[in-house]
Design an enzyme around this catalytic site. Sequence first.
Site, PDB file in Angstrom:
ATOM      1  N   GLY A 145       0.679  -1.218  -0.117  1.00  0.00           N
ATOM      2  CA  GLY A 145       0.256   0.246   0.104  1.00  0.00           C
ATOM      3  C   GLY A 145       0.500   1.447   0.099  1.00  0.00           C
ATOM      4  O   GLY A 145       2.184   1.683   0.253  1.00  0.00           O
ATOM      5  N   CYS A 146       0.215   1.927  -0.184  1.00  0.00           N
ATOM      6  CA  CYS A 146       1.161   3.414  -0.068  1.00  0.00           C
ATOM      7  C   CYS A 146       1.522   4.103   1.025  1.00  0.00           C
ATOM      8  O   CYS A 146       2.235   4.294   1.197  1.00  0.00           O
ATOM      9  CB  CYS A 146       0.424   4.344  -1.617  1.00  0.00           C
ATOM     10  SG  CYS A 146      -1.315   5.258  -0.761  1.00  0.00           S
ATOM     11  N   TYR A 147       0.466   4.230   1.844  1.00  0.00           N
ATOM     12  CA  TYR A 147       1.113   4.945   3.063  1.00  0.00           C
ATOM     13  C   TYR A 147       2.067   3.937   3.499  1.00  0.00           C
ATOM     14  O   TYR A 147       2.690   4.131   4.689  1.00  0.00           O
ATOM     15  CB  TYR A 147      -0.577   4.554   3.513  1.00  0.00           C
ATOM     16  CG  TYR A 147      -1.550   6.047   3.898  1.00  0.00           C
ATOM     17  CD1 TYR A 147      -0.861   6.891   3.781  1.00  0.00           C
ATOM     18  CD2 TYR A 147      -2.241   5.916   4.224  1.00  0.00           C
ATOM     19  CE1 TYR A 147      -1.114   8.594   4.029  1.00  0.00           C
ATOM     20  CE2 TYR A 147      -3.730   7.383   3.539  1.00  0.00           C
ATOM     21  CZ  TYR A 147      -2.876   8.520   3.583  1.00  0.00           C
ATOM     22  OH  TYR A 147      -4.021   9.100   3.344  1.00  0.00           O
TER      23      TYR A 147
END
Length: 346
Positions: free
Chosen positions: A149-151
Amino acid sequence: MKKVKVGVIGASGFVGAELIGILLTHPNVQLTGLSSVNHIGEPLSSVFPAFTGAYDQIFSDNETVIEQSDLLFLCLPHGKSEALVKQCMDKSKKVIDIGADFRLKDLTAYEAWYDVKVDYPELREAAVYGLPELNREDIKKTQLVANPGCYPTSILLGLYPAIAKQLVDPSNLIIDSKSGVTGAGKSLSEATHFAFKNEGFNAYKVGSHRHTPEIEEMIQVMGGGQIQCSFVPHLLPVNRGILSTLYVDIKEGVTAEEIYTAYRTFYEKEPFVTVLEKGKLPDISHVSHSNQCHIGLAVDSRTKRLIIVSVIDNMQKGAAGQAVQNFNLMIGIDETKGLSMVAPSF
């Protein structure tokens, strides 16, 4: 090296478009097909006019793209990839899933946080978590990569050296992250409507964001033990970028110099991670449109906390760029291939 036949499933979203832009200039890619549930029979430029005259591939169905390709990128919402990945792997295709379906090994946690039922748990066991700085050698050997995921990408890269070297105690970890609105995807919502988001800045899904179990699981893999963190994401009134500020307790006896040395040594050979000089902190504009992660460190001697600031472009290192980095590793070429872009911060 012979070009790899590559297809993109779910190509009409923001990540799909970002990915196509990278793949079109990649010297080892033959882009063979694009799929979209809502745009079958339409040209790519009808959705993203920037591709007019450069690549006017027609969107087709998933099955056609799978048959035409040897490696598939899946850019789909959670719960939509599993059956397609099963189909791809049964046909001996390699897969990079940019969605969330294979990131968590804990099936109970995945089903609870994402409110879906897993039909093929064996696929999850076969998947390798696609953070190259952590799993480079396993990525080279796998058939299925679960793109992070990006976070979590910004957070885990920021924490990894401190946890791996046992310099901090993550049991009281606090994570404050800010993202550009492209992280919410292309679907329209009031939260990302220009009239509400422009000149605005807000927290959302406080303590309940679906990336939380991914962060916690990977911290355990890194050697930080089984922890629960406080994770608060925010939406910035910008198109792209993630800035994560991480607050973590320093272990007794660990000095600021040890921390700086550990980070510089840990990442000195990593092509996409830069630890800034002491006293400097990163800015999302400095990594925009690149696959870079910049990390800044500050030691609060009064509270005995390490404060880590980590920035990435959520569409690049947080999604499409990292997926191409994983692609490069999977086919056995230089992992920086096709990812050399640098954008000035103005």
